[in-house]
Design an enzyme around this catalytic site. Sequence first.
Site, PDB file in Angstrom:
ATOM      1  N   HIS A 100      36.264  29.343  71.810  1.00  0.00           N
ATOM      2  CA  HIS A 100      37.654  29.017  71.475  1.00  0.00           C
ATOM      3  C   HIS A 100      38.226  30.155  70.349  1.00  0.00           C
ATOM      4  CE1 HIS A 100      35.103  27.352  67.941  1.00  0.00           C
ATOM      5  NE2 HIS A 100      36.535  27.323  67.361  1.00  0.00           N
ATOM      6  N   ASP A 102      40.554  29.574  67.028  1.00  0.00           N
ATOM      7  CA  ASP A 102      41.060  28.163  66.247  1.00  0.00           C
ATOM      8  C   ASP A 102      42.208  27.868  66.629  1.00  0.00           C
ATOM      9  OD1 ASP A 102      38.407  27.942  65.058  1.00  0.00           O
ATOM     10  OD2 ASP A 102      38.769  29.512  63.406  1.00  0.00           O
ATOM     11  N   HIS A 245      35.081  32.703  69.487  1.00  0.00           N
ATOM     12  CA  HIS A 245      33.866  32.263  68.891  1.00  0.00           C
ATOM     13  C   HIS A 245      33.367  30.878  69.126  1.00  0.00           C
ATOM     14  CE1 HIS A 245      36.747  30.395  65.940  1.00  0.00           C
ATOM     15  NE2 HIS A 245      35.547  29.330  65.475  1.00  0.00           N
ATOM     16  N   ARG A 260      35.746  25.951  55.496  1.00  0.00           N
ATOM     17  CA  ARG A 260      36.565  27.128  55.897  1.00  0.00           C
ATOM     18  C   ARG A 260      37.981  26.887  55.468  1.00  0.00           C
ATOM     19  NH1 ARG A 260      37.760  26.373  62.291  1.00  0.00           N
ATOM     20  NH2 ARG A 260      39.999  26.050  61.704  1.00  0.00           N
TER      21      ARG A 260
HETATM   22  C1  SIN Z   1      34.325  27.025  63.535  1.00  0.00           C
HETATM   23  O1  SIN Z   1      35.075  27.223  62.707  1.00  0.00           O
HETATM   24  O2  SIN Z   1      34.871  27.097  64.757  1.00  0.00           O
HETATM   25  C2  SIN Z   1      33.050  26.886  63.236  1.00  0.00           C
HETATM   26  C3  SIN Z   1      32.233  27.920  63.260  1.00  0.00           C
HETATM   27  C4  SIN Z   1      30.854  27.939  62.588  1.00  0.00           C
HETATM   28  O3  SIN Z   1      30.527  26.643  62.415  1.00  0.00           O
HETATM   29  O4  SIN Z   1      29.978  29.099  62.700  1.00  0.00           O
END
Ligand code: SIN
Length: 275
Positions: A100, A102, A245, A260
């Site tokens: 995806h 974000d 990612h 985050r």
């Molecule tokens: C995310 O922010 O999508 C999670 C990425 C992660 O936990 O490595």
Amino acid sequence: MSQALEVNPLTPTIGAEIVGVDLAQPLSDEMFDHIHDAWMNHLVLFFRDQQITPEQHLAFGRRFGNLHIHPAAPYLHDNPELMRVHTDKDSHIQNGAAWHSDVSADEEPPLGSILHLHRVPPNGGDTLFANMYAAYEALSPSIQNLLIGLEAHHVSDYTNQYGDHKPQREYPRAVHPVVRTHPVTGRRALFVNSGFTKRIRGMSRLESDALLEMLFKHVTNPRFHCRFQWEANSIAMWDNRCVQHLAIWDYYPETRSGIRVTVQGDRPFFKQEAV
Ligand code: SIN
């Protein structure tokens, strides 16, 4: 430059580790410009041994723009700009386990995300990143021409994903170009992802499903990827405009935890000529 910055690429296609900067300290404009240039060139940057506080994390994020608030994820320190990323033995799903970009279902999806992990499992818990310029450029000219000008519906649904946490706002949905022009680099990037993109506009269900399935599979080609192995106090920052990612949940029942900070972006657009 007061600190000497080293940029060590992980692969020729995507990802670089940055050495020689302490993100707990205020960044000079010159250092910020170096980091920004490296980000635009390598799409995802990694930093090790960064003992930053939530305030320093927020301050670093704000250098790149206003901060984004996730529609539904839990947050820390009473601040919805500090999204909690946490998986442990009581979790039934892990955030970000499908390819995806974000919150691409927002009208103005986040430009970038900066993840600081405080606690990591003894092994596993890596994150994969994929270069969407390279994915677009690897398509045949016939498919590139088909995709240009198409738009797709992005829909979010976080039901049952975050336990009892009450969502911050309605689950967003939006229509975006299938190929977007990056506002800084002017390059074209594929902008559909299996996490949020549900349907191509103006196509039958059969046509849309077939095209999206092909594109989602295309994104999984390892030649577009790098893989990051976290340590406690690592930071990864990725550009959601040209990167997808996927976080691998292979460490159950261990704990993986962090924060985050996400930077607000603009409405995606496609421009025929380079920016
Ligand atoms: C995310 O922010 O999508 C999670 C990425 C992660 O936990 O490595």
